[in-house]
Motif scaffolding. Structure first.
Motif: not given
Length: 394
Positions: A59-64, A143-145
């Motif tokens: 999982n990859f996430t970019r957040s603001f 990110f998680t893997y």
């Protein structure tokens, strides 16, 4: 770009593609969501089942996160505060990096010879504290893997292990006047040609022509409150085990469930001011190891469960380590400990459930030292406690 906090929108978008290629399941999900001034953009990738028992995921996430209304627009309130005299003879050679503080203080005192002793260190001066309309959005990449194992030869067993990595830029934090003063003179970023405004932190404490803090109630010289920090970084490993089995094979009714979680904090860095940041993993309040073991038995008539919670060793500081006690501090670290919670319940034929539970079964309040509980070690000030309840199903 920036996501305006004035636009209180809620929207979601999701696109999921599933491909079945030669027995390998691949799922790709792209999503975006925003709510109450926060924006999240991410990609979830769960691919690869080389055999039926094993599945890889990531999982990859970019957040603001836009500043909250309180952080931006909380009213500026009048306060009276002292300001530490960082450049005094007693303090000039101290700090996380003494050479940096001394160099900055030397530049300050060269321009303001009467800047110390500081009158505001012993008598309060007017100040303002409240929101900051100039705050920037927090931005984070995470990110998680990991892997999920469900062996066919042990039905109902699932084991998962994941790596977690989070990085936050411009974290919003509220700073005290003491922290602002230290961040001014302990900062490697310092304009020696204008020491009263050597950096952003120095500008929050305004000085007069003599280097003293302005003491004017109509135009306060000290501003404290919310600022954007440097960064927060964390990475960890998390593992989970779940298993359920029926007991009719050994002649017992019902089923038995066991589950466990283990969390290992590899690194955590909270850097608000940019001055000699210290890793916090393993320190008091942020243990490296945490875990929980869950046991549960239930049938049609009654059931019972227990949770065993584990917290690892917590050090007081990373510097000047020594045994308990030592010459530097009385306690070097607090020992690992476990607490136990348990419950039992009974179901009646008229759809009532009677439950009795106990929290902190062995009454672990904190670490003892010569018969006394060390206040900083307290994990449960209430200690052992019981709860009874009755529930009716209609």
């Amino acid at each position: 770009g920036q996501f305006s906090p004035a636009k209180w929108e809620i929207f979601t978008y999701a696109a999921i593609w599933q491909l079945l290629l030669d027995g390998v399941l691949a799922t790709l999900s792209a999503f975006a969501a925003a709510a109450v001034g926060a924006l999240v953009l991410g990609f979830v990738l769960a691919i690869g089942r080389p055999i039926e028992d094993v599945e890889f995921r990531g999982n990859f996430t970019r957040s603001f996160r836009a500043p909250a209304i309180v952080e931006l627009y909380a009213p500026q309130t009048n306060v009276f505060t002292t300001v530490p005299d960082i450049c005094s003879t007693a303090n000039i050679n101290s700090g996380p990096v003494p050479a940096t503080r001394k160099a900055n203080c030397d530049a300050f005192l060269a321009k303001y010879p009467t800047g110390t002793p500081l009158a505001a260190a012993s008598a309060t001066v007017p100040g303002l504290s409240g929101g900051n309309p100039n705050l920037r959005n927090e931005a984070a990449d995470s990110f998680t893997y990991g892997v999920i194992i469900k062996p066919r030869f042990i039905p109902n067993l699932a084991i998962s292990v994941d790596y977690i990595n989070v990085k936050i830029k411009d974290p919003i934090s509220s700073l005290t006047v003491a922290t602002i003063a230290q961040s001014c003179f302990d900062n490697p970023v310092f304009d020696k040609t204008d020491p009263a405004n050597g950096n952003n932190f120095c500008s929050l404490i305004r000085r007069d022509a003599n280097g003293q803090v302005i003491a004017d109630a109509s135009n306060p010289g000290v501003i404290s409150g919310y600022v954007n920090g440097q960064q927060i970084k964390m990475d960890a490993i998390q593992a989970t085990v779940d298993y359920t089995t029926k007991l009719d094979g050994i002649g017992l009714p019902g089923k038995f469930e066991v589950g466990g979680d283990l969390f290992f904090l590899r690194n955590r860095l909270v850097d608000i001011t940019g001055i000699a940041p210290v890793q916090s993993e393993g320190l008091l309040g942020d243990p490296k190891w945490q875990g929980q073991l869950r046991l549960r038995y239930s049938n049609d008539v009654w059931g019972m469960s227990s949770n065993i919670n584990y917290v690892g060793t917590q050090a007081i500081s990373y510097t000047n380590r020594g045994g308990n006690p030592n010459d530097t501090r009385e306690f070097d670290h607090f020992d690992p400990y476990a607490t136990v919670d348990a419950s039992i319940w009974f179901d009646t034929t008229d759809d009532f459930r009677l439950s009795l539970s106990v929290t902190n079964l062995f009454n672990r309040v904190g670490q003892e030292y010569y018969g006394y509980i060390i206040p900083a070690s307290i994990n449960d000030a209430l200690g052992r406690r019981f709860t009874a309840s009755v529930r009716k199903r209609f």
